[in-house]
Design an enzyme around this catalytic site. Structure first.
Site, PDB file in Angstrom:
ATOM      1  N   ASN A  12       0.876  -1.175   0.000  1.00  0.00           N
ATOM      2  CA  ASN A  12       0.000   0.000   0.000  1.00  0.00           C
ATOM      3  C   ASN A  12       0.910   1.221   0.000  1.00  0.00           C
ATOM      4  OD1 ASN A  12      -1.843   2.000   0.438  1.00  0.00           O
ATOM      5  ND2 ASN A  12      -2.701   1.146   2.323  1.00  0.00           N
ATOM      6  N   ARG A  97      -2.396  -2.123  -3.564  1.00  0.00           N
ATOM      7  CA  ARG A  97      -3.632  -1.364  -3.356  1.00  0.00           C
ATOM      8  C   ARG A  97      -3.574  -0.105  -4.223  1.00  0.00           C
ATOM      9  NH1 ARG A  97      -5.179   3.021   0.987  1.00  0.00           N
ATOM     10  NH2 ARG A  97      -7.331   3.242   0.384  1.00  0.00           N
ATOM     11  N   HIS A 186     -13.248   2.467  -0.182  1.00  0.00           N
ATOM     12  CA  HIS A 186     -13.270   1.389   0.831  1.00  0.00           C
ATOM     13  C   HIS A 186     -13.862   0.100   0.252  1.00  0.00           C
ATOM     14  CE1 HIS A 186     -13.629   4.652   4.199  1.00  0.00           C
ATOM     15  NE2 HIS A 186     -12.373   4.246   4.099  1.00  0.00           N
ATOM     16  N   GLY A 218     -11.585   7.855   7.880  1.00  0.00           N
ATOM     17  CA  GLY A 218     -12.461   8.005   6.723  1.00  0.00           C
ATOM     18  C   GLY A 218     -13.578   6.982   6.883  1.00  0.00           C
ATOM     19  N   ARG A 247     -12.866  15.120   7.673  1.00  0.00           N
ATOM     20  CA  ARG A 247     -13.574  15.470   6.430  1.00  0.00           C
ATOM     21  C   ARG A 247     -15.023  15.823   6.732  1.00  0.00           C
ATOM     22  NH1 ARG A 247     -11.928  10.158   3.211  1.00  0.00           N
ATOM     23  NH2 ARG A 247     -10.010   9.959   4.386  1.00  0.00           N
ATOM     24  N   ILE A 336     -13.563   2.647  14.250  1.00  0.00           N
ATOM     25  CA  ILE A 336     -14.668   3.040  15.141  1.00  0.00           C
ATOM     26  C   ILE A 336     -15.676   1.899  15.254  1.00  0.00           C
ATOM     27  CG2 ILE A 336     -16.613   4.646  15.416  1.00  0.00           C
ATOM     28  CD1 ILE A 336     -14.888   6.760  13.940  1.00  0.00           C
ATOM     29  N   GLU A 338     -15.320  -1.227  14.902  1.00  0.00           N
ATOM     30  CA  GLU A 338     -14.832  -2.414  15.617  1.00  0.00           C
ATOM     31  C   GLU A 338     -14.556  -2.144  17.085  1.00  0.00           C
ATOM     32  OE1 GLU A 338     -11.451  -4.077  13.459  1.00  0.00           O
ATOM     33  OE2 GLU A 338     -12.472  -3.600  11.582  1.00  0.00           O
ATOM     34  N   GLU A 389      -8.441  -5.576   4.978  1.00  0.00           N
ATOM     35  CA  GLU A 389      -8.266  -5.200   3.568  1.00  0.00           C
ATOM     36  C   GLU A 389      -7.027  -5.850   2.973  1.00  0.00           C
ATOM     37  OE1 GLU A 389      -8.991  -1.234   5.229  1.00  0.00           O
ATOM     38  OE2 GLU A 389      -9.667  -0.668   3.228  1.00  0.00           O
TER      39      GLU A 389
HETATM   40  P1  ADP Z   1      -8.379   4.919   8.913  1.00  0.00           P
HETATM   41  O1  ADP Z   1      -9.549   5.460   8.169  1.00  0.00           O
HETATM   42  O2  ADP Z   1      -7.248   5.883   9.052  1.00  0.00           O
HETATM   43  O3  ADP Z   1      -7.971   3.524   8.476  1.00  0.00           O
HETATM   44  P2  ADP Z   1      -9.207   3.545  11.327  1.00  0.00           P
HETATM   45  O4  ADP Z   1     -10.108   2.566  10.670  1.00  0.00           O
HETATM   46  O5  ADP Z   1      -7.922   3.052  11.923  1.00  0.00           O
HETATM   47  O6  ADP Z   1      -8.913   4.784  10.411  1.00  0.00           O
HETATM   48  O7  ADP Z   1     -10.074   4.245  12.481  1.00  0.00           O
HETATM   49  C1  ADP Z   1      -9.573   5.273  13.260  1.00  0.00           C
HETATM   50  C2  ADP Z   1     -10.662   5.652  14.262  1.00  0.00           C
HETATM   51  O8  ADP Z   1     -10.930   4.516  15.093  1.00  0.00           O
HETATM   52  C3  ADP Z   1     -10.306   6.797  15.202  1.00  0.00           C
HETATM   53  O9  ADP Z   1     -11.398   7.682  15.326  1.00  0.00           O
HETATM   54  C4  ADP Z   1     -10.081   6.108  16.513  1.00  0.00           C
HETATM   55  O10 ADP Z   1     -10.464   6.906  17.581  1.00  0.00           O
HETATM   56  C5  ADP Z   1     -11.009   4.932  16.431  1.00  0.00           C
HETATM   57  N1  ADP Z   1     -10.532   3.895  17.345  1.00  0.00           N
HETATM   58  C6  ADP Z   1      -9.471   3.082  17.167  1.00  0.00           C
HETATM   59  N2  ADP Z   1      -9.306   2.282  18.258  1.00  0.00           N
HETATM   60  C7  ADP Z   1     -10.271   2.628  19.139  1.00  0.00           C
HETATM   61  C8  ADP Z   1     -10.657   2.179  20.449  1.00  0.00           C
HETATM   62  N3  ADP Z   1      -9.980   1.220  21.072  1.00  0.00           N
HETATM   63  N4  ADP Z   1     -11.724   2.775  21.010  1.00  0.00           N
HETATM   64  C9  ADP Z   1     -12.404   3.734  20.394  1.00  0.00           C
HETATM   65  N5  ADP Z   1     -12.108   4.202  19.172  1.00  0.00           N
HETATM   66  C10 ADP Z   1     -11.072   3.658  18.538  1.00  0.00           C
END
Ligand code: ADP
Length: 403
Positions: A12, A97, A186, A218, A247, A336, A338, A389
């Site tokens: 990536n 990717r 995505h 995102g 965003r 978020i 997960e 992914e």
């Molecule tokens: P990206 O779009 O950069 O791939 P991610 O899928 O990693 O982003 O998601 C990032 C978001 O997930 C952030 O808002 C972060 O706060 C949230 N997040 C990650 N781990 C946790 C957690 N343990 N509890 C709550 N929110 C989380």
């Protein structure tokens, strides 16, 4: 399964960074991962880890993407770093990717010179992403010549959208001449969770209707009808749709014109809407951990930000439920989806009008694993399906080269 193909490297690449993961496709185990940051801008950093070895960031020389790949392959073949390959020739295929495949790519493609030329032509649609991916591919081809390189596109899964989903209500010639339409992003993640949900529900893919919510920095929400993308919240670019970390998501397009007429440059508006909006603008942080902690303390900006975020999710989910008619499952994934139980609770509570209920305990204790978090009486099951992914890219690469 072909015996000849076993190890798939997933790349990536961005303009100044390159992330990689190595998979053994016999077991689908991830053998190693790492990244090179600050490629070509000095002060480059390398990170590498395997199951038994984890290295902190260390300085490295990475003047270009070929040097970055050389570092990655060097670590993968270095037993003192936990590298599990004997030589570079143990890498059987590489999956890259690529963010934008335009209307041309609805499937993975072998990266021939003709395909690379096509992808370069799509760069105006993804100026921040496709050029970096191309640099990564070219660097990788230098270090790993003779290995099949495959392109996997974030937009590909969404190419099944019907015209009424992807066309904007603007003159047709904007689509025909300039490619102005909804593409969606995505896609690799939405495809992964769609396939997994069919397995979990034990339902044929072509009978599966789901709403897939990839919620991270995102975010995008996708309506899947009969196993295929029917509509998705992101648009011609990943700026559209729900409220995100930095965003804006959907806004009245006339706001842009208004700002341009009031002294903002195009670059100012770009920065404003992509980097300084969303939860950052509303709640003071783009990280949902901060926002949820501030909500706990009753901070008004955080409470408003969360309310706006949930409102934007619910509008898409409700709209897609209406378009699909029957929904087999609501899927939550991404950082978020997960991990943030507070955000999930607020979301499911807001969806009571669709007959969705929440299993408080299942939701509160779930982090990053598959689980049903809706109540037994829920009209639609809400399921956490962690995305992967990179594994999806490895699977698609493997499938193409073994074909
Ligand atoms: P990206 O779009 O950069 O791939 P991610 O899928 O990693 O982003 O998601 C990032 C978001 O997930 C952030 O808002 C972060 O706060 C949230 N997040 C990650 N781990 C946790 C957690 N343990 N509890 C709550 N929110 C989380």
């Amino acid at each position: 399964m072909s015996n000849a193909i076993r190890n798939v490297l997933v790349i990536n690449a961005g303009s100044s960074s390159l992330k990689f993961m190595l998979f053994d496709m016999k077991t689908e185990r991830m053998l190693a991962k790492g990244q090179v940051e600050r490629i070509g801008i000095g002060g480059s950093l390398f990170t590498f880890s395997t199951e038994g070895f984890s290295e902190k960031q260390s300085p490295c020389e990475a003047p270009d993407h070929a040097a970055a790949i050389q570092l990655a392959c060097g670590a993968l073949t270095d037993p003192t770093k936990g590298g599990c390959l004997k030589s570079f020739s143990d890498i059987d295929a590489v999956g890259h990717r690529i963010v934008h495949g335009g209307e041309r790519y609805s499937q993975p493609v072998l990266l021939t010179p003709e395909a690379l030329a096509e992808i370069a032509k799509l760069s105006p649609l993804a100026p921040l992403h496709n050029p970096g991916a191309l640099q990564g591919i070219k660097g990788c081809e230098q270090v790993l010549p003779g290995v099949p390189h495959v392109g996997i596109f974030d937009t590909a899964f969404h190419q099944t959208m019907p015209e009424e989903s992807y066309l904007y209500s603007v003159p047709r010639e904007l689509h025909e001449r300039l490619g102005v339409r909804k593409y969606g992003f995505h896609g690799t993640s939405h495809k992964f969770v769609t396939l997994r949900t069919a397995e979990l529900l034990n339902k044929p893919l072509d009978e599966l209707n789901i709403i897939s919510c990839h919620l991270g920095n995102g975010s995008s929400i996708t309506a899947v009808k009969g196993g295929k993308c029917f509509d998705t919240s992101m648009g011609m670019t990943p700026l559209a749709g729900v409220t995100m970390g930095t965003r804006s998501g959907d806004i009245d397009p006339a706001v842009v014109l208004y700002l341009l007429k009031n002294g903002y440059s195009a670059d100012d508006v770009d920065r404003l809407l992509n980097k300084q909006s969303g939860m950052m603008a509303l709640a003071g942080s783009s990280d949902m951990r901060d926002v949820c902690a501030a909500c706990d303390e009753g901070k008004p900006a955080a409470l408003l930000g969360l309310a706006r975020l949930i409102h934007s999710y619910a509008m898409y989910i409700g709209g897609y439920a209406a378009l699909l008619g029957h929904v087999d499952a609501l899927i939550l994934t991404g950082g978020i989806g997960e991990n943030s139980w507070e955000t999930r609770k607020a979301l499911l509570t807001s969806l009571s009008g669709l007959g969705i209920t929440l299993d408080e305990e299942a939701n509160r204790t779930c982090r990053g694993v598959e689980r049903v978090i809706s109540g037994k009486d829920s009209a639609i099951p809400a399921i956490i399906v962690p995305t992967n992914e990179e594994l999806m890219i490895a699977r698609e690469t493997f499938a193409l080269v073994c074909d």
